[in-house]
Write a protein that holds these residues in place. Structure first.
Motif, PDB file in Angstrom:
ATOM      1  N   GLY A   1       0.927  -1.599   0.297  1.00  0.00           N
ATOM      2  CA  GLY A   1       0.320   0.322   0.158  1.00  0.00           C
ATOM      3  C   GLY A   1       0.949   0.855  -0.542  1.00  0.00           C
ATOM      4  O   GLY A   1       0.100   2.305  -0.479  1.00  0.00           O
ATOM      5  N   MET A   2       2.019   1.696   0.133  1.00  0.00           N
ATOM      6  CA  MET A   2       3.282   2.190   0.332  1.00  0.00           C
ATOM      7  C   MET A   2       3.574   2.381  -1.163  1.00  0.00           C
ATOM      8  O   MET A   2       4.452   4.049  -1.163  1.00  0.00           O
ATOM      9  N   VAL A   3       3.965   1.881  -1.712  1.00  0.00           N
ATOM     10  CA  VAL A   3       4.445   1.858  -2.579  1.00  0.00           C
ATOM     11  C   VAL A   3       3.269   2.946  -3.538  1.00  0.00           C
ATOM     12  O   VAL A   3       2.593   2.715  -4.155  1.00  0.00           O
ATOM     13  N   PRO A   4       4.331   3.834  -3.935  1.00  0.00           N
ATOM     14  CA  PRO A   4       3.492   4.913  -4.748  1.00  0.00           C
ATOM     15  C   PRO A   4       3.538   4.768  -6.258  1.00  0.00           C
ATOM     16  O   PRO A   4       4.189   4.220  -7.111  1.00  0.00           O
ATOM     17  N   GLY A   5       2.026   4.641  -6.716  1.00  0.00           N
ATOM     18  CA  GLY A   5       1.837   4.394  -7.971  1.00  0.00           C
ATOM     19  C   GLY A   5       2.549   4.778  -9.853  1.00  0.00           C
ATOM     20  O   GLY A   5       3.091   3.742 -10.462  1.00  0.00           O
ATOM     21  N   GLU A   6       2.546   6.519  -9.095  1.00  0.00           N
ATOM     22  CA  GLU A   6       3.076   6.833 -10.457  1.00  0.00           C
ATOM     23  C   GLU A   6       4.604   6.593 -10.894  1.00  0.00           C
ATOM     24  O   GLU A   6       5.131   5.324 -11.911  1.00  0.00           O
ATOM     25  N   PRO A   7       5.654   6.257 -10.235  1.00  0.00           N
ATOM     26  CA  PRO A   7       7.250   5.573 -10.546  1.00  0.00           C
ATOM     27  C   PRO A   7       7.041   4.080 -10.898  1.00  0.00           C
ATOM     28  O   PRO A   7       7.381   3.645 -11.818  1.00  0.00           O
ATOM     29  N   LEU A   8       5.831   3.226 -10.453  1.00  0.00           N
ATOM     30  CA  LEU A   8       5.786   2.404 -10.934  1.00  0.00           C
ATOM     31  C   LEU A   8       5.257   1.892 -12.198  1.00  0.00           C
ATOM     32  O   LEU A   8       5.269   1.307 -13.082  1.00  0.00           O
ATOM     33  N   ALA A   9       4.752   3.561 -12.455  1.00  0.00           N
ATOM     34  CA  ALA A   9       4.138   3.299 -13.994  1.00  0.00           C
ATOM     35  C   ALA A   9       4.960   3.407 -14.816  1.00  0.00           C
ATOM     36  O   ALA A   9       4.521   2.637 -16.465  1.00  0.00           O
ATOM     37  N   GLN A  10       5.857   4.809 -14.295  1.00  0.00           N
ATOM     38  CA  GLN A  10       6.830   4.627 -15.259  1.00  0.00           C
ATOM     39  C   GLN A  10       7.874   3.715 -15.414  1.00  0.00           C
ATOM     40  O   GLN A  10       8.025   3.864 -16.167  1.00  0.00           O
ATOM     41  N   ALA A  11       7.890   3.278 -14.984  1.00  0.00           N
ATOM     42  CA  ALA A  11       8.828   1.637 -14.783  1.00  0.00           C
ATOM     43  C   ALA A  11       8.212   0.859 -15.759  1.00  0.00           C
ATOM     44  O   ALA A  11       8.919  -0.105 -16.363  1.00  0.00           O
ATOM     45  N   ILE A  12       7.218   0.592 -16.021  1.00  0.00           N
ATOM     46  CA  ILE A  12       6.400   0.272 -16.458  1.00  0.00           C
ATOM     47  C   ILE A  12       6.128  -0.023 -17.903  1.00  0.00           C
ATOM     48  O   ILE A  12       6.566  -0.557 -18.909  1.00  0.00           O
ATOM     49  N   ASP A  13       5.704   1.412 -18.246  1.00  0.00           N
ATOM     50  CA  ASP A  13       5.603   2.401 -20.080  1.00  0.00           C
ATOM     51  C   ASP A  13       7.551   1.769 -19.844  1.00  0.00           C
ATOM     52  O   ASP A  13       7.301   1.930 -21.307  1.00  0.00           O
ATOM     53  N   VAL A  14       8.485   2.078 -19.576  1.00  0.00           N
ATOM     54  CA  VAL A  14      10.430   1.702 -19.286  1.00  0.00           C
ATOM     55  C   VAL A  14       9.897   0.735 -20.279  1.00  0.00           C
ATOM     56  O   VAL A  14      10.732   0.730 -21.452  1.00  0.00           O
ATOM     57  N   LEU A  15       9.601  -0.498 -19.991  1.00  0.00           N
ATOM     58  CA  LEU A  15       9.856  -1.805 -20.142  1.00  0.00           C
ATOM     59  C   LEU A  15       9.158  -2.245 -20.991  1.00  0.00           C
ATOM     60  O   LEU A  15       9.429  -2.641 -21.965  1.00  0.00           O
ATOM     61  N   LEU A  16       7.460  -2.010 -21.084  1.00  0.00           N
ATOM     62  CA  LEU A  16       7.152  -2.082 -22.561  1.00  0.00           C
ATOM     63  C   LEU A  16       7.624  -1.362 -23.749  1.00  0.00           C
ATOM     64  O   LEU A  16       7.158  -1.643 -24.885  1.00  0.00           O
ATOM     65  N   GLU A  17       8.397  -0.219 -23.164  1.00  0.00           N
ATOM     66  CA  GLU A  17       9.035   0.383 -24.883  1.00  0.00           C
ATOM     67  C   GLU A  17      10.091  -0.325 -25.101  1.00  0.00           C
ATOM     68  O   GLU A  17      10.785  -0.527 -26.371  1.00  0.00           O
ATOM     69  N   ALA A  18      10.868  -0.674 -24.405  1.00  0.00           N
ATOM     70  CA  ALA A  18      12.453  -1.160 -24.243  1.00  0.00           C
ATOM     71  C   ALA A  18      11.573  -3.033 -25.350  1.00  0.00           C
ATOM     72  O   ALA A  18      12.487  -3.637 -26.465  1.00  0.00           O
ATOM     73  N   ARG A  19      10.924  -3.549 -25.014  1.00  0.00           N
ATOM     74  CA  ARG A  19       9.922  -4.494 -25.411  1.00  0.00           C
ATOM     75  C   ARG A  19       9.501  -3.991 -26.492  1.00  0.00           C
ATOM     76  O   ARG A  19       9.601  -5.052 -27.824  1.00  0.00           O
TER      77      ARG A  19
END
Length: 125
Positions: free
Chosen positions: A25-43
């Protein structure tokens, strides 16, 4: 999540799942979403993803690579091109022996990573 733990009837399981829920519950959503976007772009662009960690975190790095390459494989999409820098033990120990342990991962990054590749460092410390 707690409903699953209640079926075990063990307070240790309940405490663990409750603490895990609090941490998640303490994991901030925005940085996590940014990391996912970086990974999807790499793929999408065929760039490589290199993951590394030290000690137990190297096992987590290897597990993440397995999850990306196999677990995140979606028909109709490119597969992830992911590699753990700690899985090649001969290379890791050669750099450690010939340079210095603290340089072993950096030397691999220098040798392998190209512009626009992604590097993820895992640390549980």
């Amino acid at each position: 999540m707690v409903a699953i733990a209640e079926t075990t009837g063990h307070p240790v399981v309940l405490d663990y799942l409750s603490a895990l829920s609090d941490v998640l519950g303490m994991v901030p959503g925005e940085p996590l979403a940014q990391a996912i976007d970086v990974l999807l772009e790499a793929r999408a662009t065929g760039r490589r993803v290199y993951v590394m960690g030290n000690g137990g975190s190297s096992a987590t790095a290897s597990h993440l690579v397995s999850d990306l390459v196999k677990g995140a494989h979606v028909p109709g999409f490119r597969p992830f091109r992911a590699f753990s820098l700690t899985d090649n033990i001969p290379l890791l120990t050669a750099w450690s022996n010939d340079s210095a342990y603290e340089c072993a991962l950096a030397e691999q990054i220098d040798a392998l990573v190209e512009p626009e590749d992604v590097v993820i460092a895992v640390s549980a410390s």
